[in-house]
Design a protein around this motif. Structure first.
Motif, PDB file in Angstrom:
ATOM      1  N   UNK A 211       7.171 -73.616-115.142  1.00  8.82           N
ATOM      2  CA  UNK A 211       6.527 -74.452-114.103  1.00  8.82           C
ATOM      3  C   UNK A 211       4.882 -74.434-114.157  1.00  8.82           C
ATOM      4  N   UNK A 212       4.095 -73.098-114.220  1.00 10.94           N
ATOM      5  CA  UNK A 212       3.094 -72.986-114.546  1.00 10.94           C
ATOM      6  C   UNK A 212       2.474 -73.719-115.876  1.00 10.94           C
ATOM      7  N   UNK A 213       3.209 -73.781-116.584  1.00  8.89           N
ATOM      8  CA  UNK A 213       2.667 -74.643-118.031  1.00  8.89           C
ATOM      9  C   UNK A 213       2.609 -76.066-117.287  1.00  8.89           C
TER      10      UNK A 213
ATOM     11  N   UNK B  35      12.850 -78.274-117.519  1.00  7.47           N
ATOM     12  CA  UNK B  35      13.110 -78.312-119.082  1.00  7.47           C
ATOM     13  C   UNK B  35      12.993 -77.070-119.481  1.00  7.47           C
ATOM     14  N   UNK B  36      12.268 -76.068-118.885  1.00  8.83           N
ATOM     15  CA  UNK B  36      12.422 -74.671-119.173  1.00  8.83           C
ATOM     16  C   UNK B  36      13.833 -73.989-118.959  1.00  8.83           C
ATOM     17  N   UNK B  37      14.273 -74.417-117.916  1.00  8.33           N
ATOM     18  CA  UNK B  37      15.466 -73.838-117.273  1.00  8.33           C
ATOM     19  C   UNK B  37      16.711 -74.286-118.276  1.00  8.33           C
ATOM     20  N   UNK B  38      16.635 -75.557-118.720  1.00 10.17           N
ATOM     21  CA  UNK B  38      17.692 -76.009-119.567  1.00 10.17           C
ATOM     22  C   UNK B  38      17.513 -75.423-121.058  1.00 10.17           C
ATOM     23  N   UNK B  39      16.336 -75.060-121.365  1.00  7.19           N
ATOM     24  CA  UNK B  39      15.981 -74.707-122.619  1.00  7.19           C
ATOM     25  C   UNK B  39      16.785 -73.019-122.691  1.00  7.19           C
ATOM     26  N   UNK B  40      16.580 -72.437-121.503  1.00 12.08           N
ATOM     27  CA  UNK B  40      17.282 -71.132-121.168  1.00 12.08           C
ATOM     28  C   UNK B  40      18.686 -71.182-121.357  1.00 12.08           C
ATOM     29  N   UNK B  41      19.307 -72.035-120.769  1.00  7.93           N
ATOM     30  CA  UNK B  41      20.722 -72.323-120.551  1.00  7.93           C
ATOM     31  C   UNK B  41      21.155 -72.418-122.191  1.00  7.93           C
ATOM     32  N   UNK B  42      20.461 -73.190-122.953  1.00  7.76           N
ATOM     33  CA  UNK B  42      20.747 -73.721-124.284  1.00  7.76           C
ATOM     34  C   UNK B  42      20.914 -72.395-125.066  1.00  7.76           C
ATOM     35  N   UNK B  43      19.784 -71.464-124.921  1.00 14.89           N
ATOM     36  CA  UNK B  43      19.704 -70.536-125.795  1.00 14.89           C
ATOM     37  C   UNK B  43      21.060 -69.494-125.488  1.00 14.89           C
TER      38      UNK B  43
END
Length: 343
Positions: free
Chosen positions: A112-114, A141-149
């Motif tokens: 969110x800061x980015x 986007x960041x949360x979806x990336x986390x779930x994907x990892x």
């Protein structure tokens, strides 16, 4: 947790503890006298917040104006931000089936800061609405990336999952620092991530009311989040579209995190502390726990803000500093408790 379909000959053995857990969850009423006492106690803290500060709003000639411009917006922001971030932690812990997950330990806040930084670099005169949109999109986007990892990691212990999120957050934070350094906005980046209610004034905090609608939306779909928290196999067996519920939860968490980051900044570990305390006492039913999670989130943020205003008065320290110390201590205690249970 083993689903009823896969239980086979051990089906009665598996179903017995599940039924016991559901009875524990359903035994708590949504509204009771304890919740009323909690509302009164938190209301007292909010009244104390209204009249705490260096400026004498009761004796000064323009005290009423300062009260309306600074104290009321700050207190409302405490309520909304505290409830929203605590709720985000509760939702994320259910969807990931992990007690150590919240926006700080998944990199959502850093994303969110980015997004906020990119909007400010590309559009220097961007309005607060534009900054919010950028923060929400990047948080999603960041949360979806986390779930994907997490889905690709074979070892999903309770400690590995938050470590992945912290590592992702560190990478994103490094990117933010680099971009801010190139754009000569490094000082602004530090201010945004400070997590302080000092700059909350009438006219620049009203966007926080969006998180109130997010809380209502979470309450409406609370039962689906609770079922999704039992795992994909169980949720699918009862006819729930698991992926759609995960997507909905991610959207709601991204909206709340993005809005709070734009207006207030980073509030570390709040979503970790509050849901764990409530779950240890009341179980894992999101619908009946949500009012308590919101209340406790408001109470902790308000107490930390009062401490930040008085510890070195007439100056203030960022509330994120107080929350970080408290949250780190609780995080270590939870880790030690998890280790004792595993041994």
């Amino acid at each position: 947790m083993t689903s009823p379909v896969e239980s086979g000959p051990d089906k009665p053995v598996v179903q017995k503890p599940v039924a016991k857990k559901s009875q524990k969850v359903s035994s708590h009423k949504l509204l009771d006298w304890k919740l009323l006492l909690g509302v009164i106690a938190v209301g007292g803290l909010l009244v104390l917040s209204l009249y705490t500060g260096v400026y004498d709003v009761r004796g000064a000639e323009d005290g009423s104006t300062m009260f309306a411009v600074t104290r009321i917006p700050r207190t409302v922001a405490l309520m909304l931000a505290g409830a929203a971030m605590a709720m985000c932690g509760l939702v994320m812990q259910l969807l990931t089936q992990n007690r150590f997950v919240e926006p700080t330990t998944t990199g959502t806040t850093e994303w969110a800061g980015l997004g906020l930084l990119f909007v400010m670099v590309l559009f220097p005169g961007a309005s607060i609405t534009m900054r919010m949109v950028g923060a929400v999109i990047f948080a999603f986007i960041g949360t979806m990336v986390f779930f994907a990892f997490v889905r690709r990691v074979s070892l999903k212990s309770s400690l590995i999952v938050p470590i992945i999120g912290i590592m992702l957050g560190a990478v994103v934070g490094s990117i933010s620092t680099f971009v801010a350094l190139q754009a000569n906005a490094l000082q602004n980046l530090g201010v945004w991530f400070a997590g302080s209610f000092t700059s909350v004034l009438r006219g620049n905090y009203e966007i926080l009311w969006i998180v109130a609608f997010v809380v209502v939306a979470v309450f409406v779909v609370a039962d689906r989040f609770t079922v999704a928290g039992l795992g994909k196999e169980v949720a699918t067996n009862v006819g729930l579209n698991y992926d759609r519920v995960i997507l909905l939860g991610t959207v709601l968490v991204a909206i709340a995190t993005g809005v709070v980051t734009v207006v207030v900044g980073n509030l570390p570990f709040l979503g970790l502390i509050v849901p764990n305390i409530v779950s240890m006492i009341r179980g894992d039913d999101l619908r009946s726990n949500l009012p308590w999670v919101c209340l406790l989130g408001i109470a902790i943020v308000t107490v930390c803000d009062l401490v930040s205003r008085t510890i070195i008065a007439p100056f203030e320290v960022p509330v994120s500093l107080i929350l970080g110390v408290l949250g780190a201590a609780v995080f270590v205690a939870l880790l030690l408790g998890q280790r004792r249970r595993m041994s």
